[in-house]
Design a protein around this motif. Structure first.
Motif, short mmCIF file in Angstrom:
data_model
loop_
_atom_site.label_atom_id
_atom_site.label_comp_id
_atom_site.label_asym_id
_atom_site.label_seq_id
_atom_site.Cartn_x
_atom_site.Cartn_y
_atom_site.Cartn_z
N CYS A 59 -43.39 38.25 -25.77
CA CYS A 59 -42.32 37.46 -26.37
C CYS A 59 -41.77 38.18 -27.59
CB CYS A 59 -42.82 36.07 -26.77
SG CYS A 59 -43.99 36.06 -28.16
N GLY A 60 -40.66 37.69 -28.09
CA GLY A 60 -40.09 38.19 -29.33
C GLY A 60 -40.53 37.33 -30.50
N PRO A 61 -40.22 37.76 -31.72
CA PRO A 61 -40.65 37.00 -32.90
C PRO A 61 -40.04 35.61 -32.97
CG PRO A 61 -39.10 38.72 -33.51
CD PRO A 61 -39.48 38.97 -32.09
N GLU A 62 -38.87 35.43 -32.34
CA GLU A 62 -38.20 34.13 -32.39
C GLU A 62 -38.97 33.04 -31.66
OE1 GLU A 62 -37.02 36.29 -28.73
OE2 GLU A 62 -37.05 36.83 -30.86
N GLU A 63 -39.96 33.42 -30.84
CA GLU A 63 -40.76 32.42 -30.13
C GLU A 63 -42.05 32.07 -30.87
OE1 GLU A 63 -40.50 32.55 -25.66
OE2 GLU A 63 -39.96 34.62 -26.10
N LEU A 64 -42.24 32.67 -32.05
CA LEU A 64 -43.43 32.39 -32.84
C LEU A 64 -43.08 31.46 -34.00
CD1 LEU A 64 -44.87 36.01 -33.20
CD2 LEU A 64 -45.51 34.30 -31.49
N ASP A 65 -44.02 30.62 -34.37
CA ASP A 65 -43.90 29.81 -35.58
C ASP A 65 -44.64 30.43 -36.75
OD1 ASP A 65 -42.44 27.25 -34.72
OD2 ASP A 65 -43.98 27.48 -33.18
N ALA A 66 -45.76 31.09 -36.45
CA ALA A 66 -46.56 31.68 -37.51
C ALA A 66 -47.40 32.82 -36.96
CB ALA A 66 -47.46 30.63 -38.16
N VAL A 67 -47.83 33.69 -37.86
CA VAL A 67 -48.77 34.77 -37.56
C VAL A 67 -49.90 34.67 -38.57
CG1 VAL A 67 -49.13 37.26 -37.47
CG2 VAL A 67 -46.97 36.29 -36.67
N VAL A 68 -51.14 34.73 -38.09
CA VAL A 68 -52.30 34.77 -38.99
C VAL A 68 -52.95 36.14 -38.84
CG1 VAL A 68 -54.46 33.71 -39.68
CG2 VAL A 68 -52.65 32.30 -38.68
N VAL A 128 -40.48 33.38 -39.14
CA VAL A 128 -41.90 33.27 -38.83
C VAL A 128 -42.72 33.29 -40.12
CG1 VAL A 128 -43.85 34.32 -37.60
CG2 VAL A 128 -41.53 34.47 -36.63
N GLU A 129 -43.60 32.33 -40.29
CA GLU A 129 -44.50 32.31 -41.44
C GLU A 129 -45.64 33.29 -41.21
OE1 GLU A 129 -47.06 29.09 -44.08
OE2 GLU A 129 -46.74 28.73 -41.94
N VAL A 130 -45.89 34.16 -42.15
CA VAL A 130 -46.99 35.12 -42.06
C VAL A 130 -48.11 34.65 -42.99
CG1 VAL A 130 -47.72 37.51 -42.34
CG2 VAL A 130 -45.41 37.00 -41.51
N VAL A 131 -49.23 34.30 -42.41
CA VAL A 131 -50.37 33.80 -43.18
C VAL A 131 -51.40 34.92 -43.23
CG1 VAL A 131 -52.17 32.06 -43.30
CG2 VAL A 131 -49.92 31.48 -42.34
N VAL A 132 -51.65 35.42 -44.44
CA VAL A 132 -52.67 36.43 -44.66
C VAL A 132 -53.92 35.72 -45.17
CG1 VAL A 132 -53.26 38.57 -45.85
CG2 VAL A 132 -50.88 38.13 -45.20
N THR A 133 -55.05 35.98 -44.56
CA THR A 133 -56.26 35.23 -44.91
C THR A 133 -56.48 35.28 -46.43
OG1 THR A 133 -57.58 37.19 -44.42
CG2 THR A 133 -57.38 35.55 -42.68
N LYS A 155 -44.52 28.32 -23.47
CA LYS A 155 -43.68 27.19 -23.09
C LYS A 155 -44.42 25.86 -23.25
CE LYS A 155 -40.76 29.75 -19.85
NZ LYS A 155 -40.35 29.91 -18.42
N ALA A 156 -45.74 25.90 -23.12
CA ALA A 156 -46.54 24.67 -23.19
C ALA A 156 -46.93 24.29 -24.62
CB ALA A 156 -47.80 24.81 -22.34
N GLY A 157 -46.72 25.20 -25.57
CA GLY A 157 -47.15 24.95 -26.93
C GLY A 157 -46.03 24.43 -27.82
N GLU A 158 -46.31 23.39 -28.61
CA GLU A 158 -45.33 22.88 -29.57
C GLU A 158 -45.15 23.87 -30.71
OE1 GLU A 158 -42.56 20.29 -31.13
OE2 GLU A 158 -43.63 20.07 -29.22
N LYS A 159 -46.26 24.34 -31.26
CA LYS A 159 -46.22 25.38 -32.29
C LYS A 159 -47.02 26.57 -31.79
CE LYS A 159 -45.46 22.62 -36.44
NZ LYS A 159 -44.16 23.27 -36.72
N VAL A 160 -46.45 27.77 -31.94
CA VAL A 160 -47.07 28.98 -31.42
C VAL A 160 -47.51 29.85 -32.59
CG1 VAL A 160 -46.74 31.04 -30.00
CG2 VAL A 160 -45.61 28.88 -29.37
#
Length: 254
Positions: A217-226, A244-249, A194-199
């Motif tokens: 949380c569910g995926p709808e509360e995420l902005d990205a996954v690294v 959700v954006e999925v960032v693979v290194t 709740k405190a984060g602008e981007k999660v």
């Protein structure tokens, strides 16, 4: 099953039930006794357990944070480096508990940032960096996990807002749900969201597909996954549906 994942499950079983036989661990994990014996040798070499006749035992005083901190370090560092590149100087960053958040904190030295955390290891890492405004959340100390929890932590978070939240997890379900095995940490994680602008979720490949009895949380509360490897098809589809954006290194997938 990845070796690192087996090691985590073996240690968890030993902490929960005391000494365990090779045959019992073999049945629980669905692998051969020879594989379990090799795992026990490796874990004993790392100082995480003691082998006894026919099995193994975890000594009293074992510290879960120290245990996990030695697992998949290179992968966590790659995730941390990619996550750090998302942050611009002057921004505020909220760091969750856990070892991957700690690896991210190590990437932030020399930056002009505000870092907010309930992670005591992150605090210790950044305490002497004068370029970082460091905010340590209040709460009850969980010594073995090096974190602060409870209503004081949650109250602090309700008064704060950060440009970024970098969130840890015990595992991610195929439906994209972020899970945790440590129930007392879940309310703090939810308050952080709740405190984060981007999660942004930080999760190495061993977390997919994941476990955990408590939903954060569910995926709808995420902005990205690294993460360090492409995620499984079912989870990837869930993330795509939720935007959700999925960032693979080393590369980016959406």
């Amino acid at each position: 099953m990845l070796a690192e994942r087996r090691h985590q499950l073996i240690l968890r079983a030993l902490r929960a039930g005391g000494p365990a036989a090779v045959t019992d661990l073999s049945e629980q994990l669905g692998v051969s006794p020879a594989t379990i014996r090799r795992d026990l040798v490796k874990l004993e070499e790392d100082g995480l357990l003691t082998r006894v006749h026919g099995g193994a035992v975890v000594e009293e005083g074992d510290q879960p944070f120290a245990e996990v901190a030695e697992v998949r370090v290179n992968e966590k560092d790659a995730i941390a480096e990619r996550a750090a590149a998302m942050i611009e100087d002057g921004q505020s960053v909220l760091l969750d508990i856990g070892t991957t958040a700690y690896r991210l904190a190590r990437q932030l030295h020399g930056r002009r940032l505000t870092v907010i955390t309930s992670n005591l290891v992150v605090y210790e890492e950044l305490a002497d960096d004068e370029g970082i405004e460091l905010v340590l959340l209040g709460g009850m100390v969980r010594r073995e996990y090096r974190s602060l929890v409870g209503f004081l932590t949650e109250d602090n978070l309700r008064q704060l807002h950060a440009d970024w939240l970098f969130l840890g997890t015990s595992g991610v379900r195929p439906g994209g749900q972020v899970m945790d095995t440590t129930v007392v940490e879940v309310p703090v994680k939810r308050a952080m969201i709740k405190a984060g602008e981007k999660v942004v979720l930080l999760a190495d490949a061993a977390k997919f597909p994941g476990h955990g009895m408590a939903k954060v949380c569910g995926p709808e509360e995420l902005d990205a996954v690294v993460t360090d490897e492409p995620v499984d098809a079912a989870t990837r589809a869930s993330f795509q549906e939720a935007g959700v954006e999925v960032v693979v290194t080393g590369k980016v997938k959406t």
